[in-house]
Design a protein around this motif. Structure first.
Motif, PDB file in Angstrom:
ATOM      1  N   GLY A  98       0.869  -1.279   0.011  1.00 60.70           N
ATOM      2  CA  GLY A  98       0.130   0.042  -0.072  1.00 60.70           C
ATOM      3  C   GLY A  98       0.984   1.243   0.160  1.00 60.70           C
ATOM      4  N   VAL A  99       0.094   2.585   0.223  1.00 59.11           N
ATOM      5  CA  VAL A  99       0.995   3.789   0.240  1.00 59.11           C
ATOM      6  C   VAL A  99       2.139   3.840   1.183  1.00 59.11           C
ATOM      7  CG1 VAL A  99       0.474   6.175   0.613  1.00 59.11           C
ATOM      8  CG2 VAL A  99      -1.191   4.794  -0.659  1.00 59.11           C
ATOM      9  N   ILE A 100       1.873   3.545   2.412  1.00 62.55           N
ATOM     10  CA  ILE A 100       3.102   3.536   3.254  1.00 62.55           C
ATOM     11  C   ILE A 100       4.039   2.669   2.944  1.00 62.55           C
ATOM     12  CG2 ILE A 100       3.725   3.354   5.904  1.00 62.55           C
ATOM     13  CD1 ILE A 100       1.947   5.718   5.129  1.00 62.55           C
ATOM     14  N   GLY A 101       3.945   1.360   2.581  1.00 69.68           N
ATOM     15  CA  GLY A 101       4.760   0.469   2.190  1.00 69.68           C
ATOM     16  C   GLY A 101       5.622   1.009   0.896  1.00 69.68           C
ATOM     17  N   GLY A 102       4.743   1.731  -0.001  1.00 71.75           N
ATOM     18  CA  GLY A 102       5.837   2.367  -1.150  1.00 71.75           C
ATOM     19  C   GLY A 102       6.689   3.418  -0.476  1.00 71.75           C
ATOM     20  N   VAL A 103       6.325   4.278   0.459  1.00 75.48           N
ATOM     21  CA  VAL A 103       6.789   5.308   0.854  1.00 75.48           C
ATOM     22  C   VAL A 103       8.266   4.721   1.313  1.00 75.48           C
ATOM     23  CG1 VAL A 103       7.052   7.161   2.494  1.00 75.48           C
ATOM     24  CG2 VAL A 103       5.028   6.779   1.213  1.00 75.48           C
ATOM     25  N   TYR A 104       7.967   3.761   2.242  1.00 75.66           N
ATOM     26  CA  TYR A 104       9.143   3.002   3.061  1.00 75.66           C
ATOM     27  C   TYR A 104      10.198   2.375   1.772  1.00 75.66           C
ATOM     28  CZ  TYR A 104       7.264   3.448   7.631  1.00 75.66           C
ATOM     29  OH  TYR A 104       6.718   3.831   8.984  1.00 75.66           O
ATOM     30  N   ALA A 105       9.417   1.725   0.815  1.00 70.86           N
ATOM     31  CA  ALA A 105      10.387   0.985  -0.222  1.00 70.86           C
ATOM     32  C   ALA A 105      11.070   2.190  -0.846  1.00 70.86           C
ATOM     33  CB  ALA A 105       9.323   0.297  -1.264  1.00 70.86           C
ATOM     34  N   ALA A 106      10.565   3.266  -1.172  1.00 76.36           N
ATOM     35  CA  ALA A 106      11.122   4.482  -1.756  1.00 76.36           C
ATOM     36  C   ALA A 106      12.753   5.140  -1.017  1.00 76.36           C
ATOM     37  CB  ALA A 106      10.218   5.371  -2.362  1.00 76.36           C
ATOM     38  N   GLU A 107      11.974   4.955   0.298  1.00 81.80           N
ATOM     39  CA  GLU A 107      13.074   5.746   1.254  1.00 81.80           C
ATOM     40  C   GLU A 107      14.440   4.521   1.526  1.00 81.80           C
ATOM     41  OE1 GLU A 107      13.432   8.519   2.580  1.00 81.80           O
ATOM     42  OE2 GLU A 107      11.978   9.143   1.469  1.00 81.80           O
ATOM     43  N   GLU A 108      13.979   3.215   1.301  1.00 76.93           N
ATOM     44  CA  GLU A 108      15.039   2.240   1.267  1.00 76.93           C
ATOM     45  C   GLU A 108      15.931   2.054  -0.029  1.00 76.93           C
ATOM     46  OE1 GLU A 108      13.146  -1.296   2.449  1.00 76.93           O
ATOM     47  OE2 GLU A 108      12.352  -0.410   4.551  1.00 76.93           O
ATOM     48  N   GLY A 109      15.237   2.796  -0.992  1.00 78.37           N
ATOM     49  CA  GLY A 109      16.229   3.039  -2.350  1.00 78.37           C
ATOM     50  C   GLY A 109      16.141   1.860  -3.141  1.00 78.37           C
ATOM     51  N   LEU A 110      14.843   1.168  -3.092  1.00 77.19           N
ATOM     52  CA  LEU A 110      14.431   0.112  -4.006  1.00 77.19           C
ATOM     53  C   LEU A 110      13.939   0.870  -5.211  1.00 77.19           C
ATOM     54  CD1 LEU A 110      12.072  -2.168  -2.036  1.00 77.19           C
ATOM     55  CD2 LEU A 110      14.476  -2.402  -2.533  1.00 77.19           C
ATOM     56  N   ASP A 111      14.274   0.035  -6.662  1.00 72.73           N
ATOM     57  CA  ASP A 111      13.894   0.565  -7.750  1.00 72.73           C
ATOM     58  C   ASP A 111      12.518   1.240  -7.723  1.00 72.73           C
ATOM     59  OD1 ASP A 111      16.475  -0.467  -8.442  1.00 72.73           O
ATOM     60  OD2 ASP A 111      15.427  -2.309  -9.238  1.00 72.73           O
ATOM     61  N   GLU A 112      12.539   2.360  -8.783  1.00 70.14           N
ATOM     62  CA  GLU A 112      11.228   2.950  -8.803  1.00 70.14           C
ATOM     63  C   GLU A 112      10.077   2.095  -9.282  1.00 70.14           C
ATOM     64  OE1 GLU A 112      10.133   7.167 -10.835  1.00 70.14           O
ATOM     65  OE2 GLU A 112      10.768   5.559 -12.201  1.00 70.14           O
ATOM     66  N   ALA A 113      10.361   1.006  -9.989  1.00 73.55           N
ATOM     67  CA  ALA A 113       9.078   0.201 -10.545  1.00 73.55           C
ATOM     68  C   ALA A 113       8.660  -0.815  -9.395  1.00 73.55           C
ATOM     69  CB  ALA A 113       9.488  -0.681 -11.636  1.00 73.55           C
ATOM     70  N   VAL A 114       9.685  -0.742  -8.271  1.00 78.42           N
ATOM     71  CA  VAL A 114       9.225  -1.867  -7.235  1.00 78.42           C
ATOM     72  C   VAL A 114       8.523  -1.042  -6.147  1.00 78.42           C
ATOM     73  CG1 VAL A 114      10.346  -3.217  -5.461  1.00 78.42           C
ATOM     74  CG2 VAL A 114      11.299  -3.269  -7.489  1.00 78.42           C
ATOM     75  N   TRP A 115       9.106   0.293  -5.762  1.00 77.52           N
ATOM     76  CA  TRP A 115       8.386   0.975  -4.966  1.00 77.52           C
ATOM     77  C   TRP A 115       6.902   1.601  -5.317  1.00 77.52           C
ATOM     78  CZ3 TRP A 115       6.717   5.982  -5.383  1.00 77.52           C
ATOM     79  CH2 TRP A 115       7.380   6.810  -6.181  1.00 77.52           C
ATOM     80  N   GLN A 116       6.903   1.856  -6.603  1.00 79.03           N
ATOM     81  CA  GLN A 116       5.515   2.382  -7.326  1.00 79.03           C
ATOM     82  C   GLN A 116       4.599   1.202  -7.170  1.00 79.03           C
ATOM     83  OE1 GLN A 116       6.273   4.107 -11.166  1.00 79.03           O
ATOM     84  NE2 GLN A 116       6.874   5.867 -10.183  1.00 79.03           N
ATOM     85  N   ALA A 117       5.093  -0.092  -7.509  1.00 82.42           N
ATOM     86  CA  ALA A 117       4.190  -1.178  -7.408  1.00 82.42           C
ATOM     87  C   ALA A 117       3.376  -1.265  -6.115  1.00 82.42           C
ATOM     88  CB  ALA A 117       4.909  -2.387  -7.990  1.00 82.42           C
ATOM     89  N   VAL A 118       4.362  -1.459  -5.010  1.00 78.56           N
ATOM     90  CA  VAL A 118       3.929  -1.365  -3.757  1.00 78.56           C
ATOM     91  C   VAL A 118       3.192  -0.330  -3.123  1.00 78.56           C
ATOM     92  CG1 VAL A 118       4.439  -1.522  -1.280  1.00 78.56           C
ATOM     93  CG2 VAL A 118       6.095  -2.650  -3.105  1.00 78.56           C
ATOM     94  N   TYR A 119       3.320   0.932  -3.586  1.00 79.27           N
ATOM     95  CA  TYR A 119       2.544   2.038  -3.357  1.00 79.27           C
ATOM     96  C   TYR A 119       1.159   1.888  -3.814  1.00 79.27           C
ATOM     97  CZ  TYR A 119       1.817   7.250  -2.800  1.00 79.27           C
ATOM     98  OH  TYR A 119       1.145   8.361  -2.486  1.00 79.27           O
TER      99      TYR A 119
END
Length: 287
Positions: free
Chosen positions: A1-22
């Motif tokens: 979800g949204v917060i998971g995507g925010v955390y994933a982006a902060e952790e430096g995961l690939d854009e496609a990955v954090w956007q998919a989670v978000y």
């Protein structure tokens, strides 16, 4: 979800990955955007199919106005992701893969589950395409010819919508209805070109062969509008056949052969849309 995507982006995961989670729970409504990118769309679709298969497998199928788990919204989101995301996949095959992952844990499995889920998904397709102002008979005609590729289905519906008022097309629809009335309760017959005796049936056979060849090329090219326009050109020769040739001839060989010819034409006309589903008034036809 949204917060998971925010955390994933902060952790430096690939854009496609954090956007998919978000975007995992998008779309939440008809107006909500679908997930960004192919990865996000596939993840969100997989999540929705897992939910649908699991719920249907436990017998929790919405009935009437009762839908306590919001499965209609889940299914509508899945269909929107495939349609608007231009995902060229078979939604039913994807559901079967989701079913396989459940193993033997579900109460309802296999063909029974898919047989219940299929019309449920098709109802969502009807709803979404109806919101695009396509007529119900255009949607039904295209659906009846297959829905394994939803973006292609939408293209076929749009092509039907565009061509239905063109000269000759509605006449072919009326002829298609006449053909199905002749062949619907008849076993498949073997066609023999050497048994053609009337000029009009010889002309129809030659025109049908050309039509099949042209439509095959147009389908391969994905040009459904050109395909339906080509069908409209078939009206004259089909009309002449019905005026000049007695299909139900007293000679059983001639009768069977003419039925076989019409069966072949019916298959040709029905590959992109089952034209017999179209609602036509004779006053609408254009000669």
């Amino acid at each position: 979800g949204v917060i998971g995507g925010v955390y994933a982006a902060e952790e430096g995961l690939d854009e496609a990955v954090w956007q998919a989670v978000y975007d995992q729970y998008r779309p939440a409504s008809t107006e909500d955007p679908i997930p960004r990118g192919t990865v996000g769309r596939v993840v969100s679709l997989a999540d929705r199919l897992d939910t649908l298969v699991g719920m249907f497998g436990m017998g929790l199928v919405p009935t009437g106005s009762k839908d306590p788990f919001g499965l209609r919204r889940v299914a509508q989101g899945a269909v929107r992701i495939v349609l608007d995301g231009e995902l060229r996949l078979d939604l039913e095959e994807a559901a079967l893969r989701a079913l396989e992952l459940y193993g033997e844990r579900l109460e309802i499995e296999g063909d029974e589950l898919i047989g219940t889920l299929r019309p449920f998904l098709h109802d969502r397709v009807r709803h979404l395409l109806g919101l695009e102002n396509f007529a119900y008979d255009e949607i039904e005609a295209a659906l009846a010819a297959g829905a394994s590729d939803l973006p292609d289905l939408r293209e076929r519906v749009a092509a039907l919508h565009a061509v239905r008022s063109t000269e000759g097309f509605l006449d072919v629809v009326l002829s298609a209805k006449r053909i199905i009335n002749i062949v619907k309760d008849v076993d498949t017959e073997a066609f023999d070109a050497s048994l053609l005796t009337e000029a009009a049936e010889e002309e129809l056979f030659a025109a049908a062969e050309e039509l099949e060849k042209d439509l095959s090329q147009m389908r391969l090219a994905g040009d459904h509008a050109a395909g339906f326009a080509r069908i409209a050109q078939f009206a004259g020769v089909l009309d002449r056949f019905f005026v000049e040739v007695l299909v139900m001839d007293e000679n059983p060989q001639l009768r069977a052969n003419r039925i076989a010819l019409l069966q072949s034409i019916h298959r040709t006309l029905s590959r992109s849309a089952r034209l017999t589903e179209m609602v036509v008034d004779r006053s609408d036809t254009r000669k």
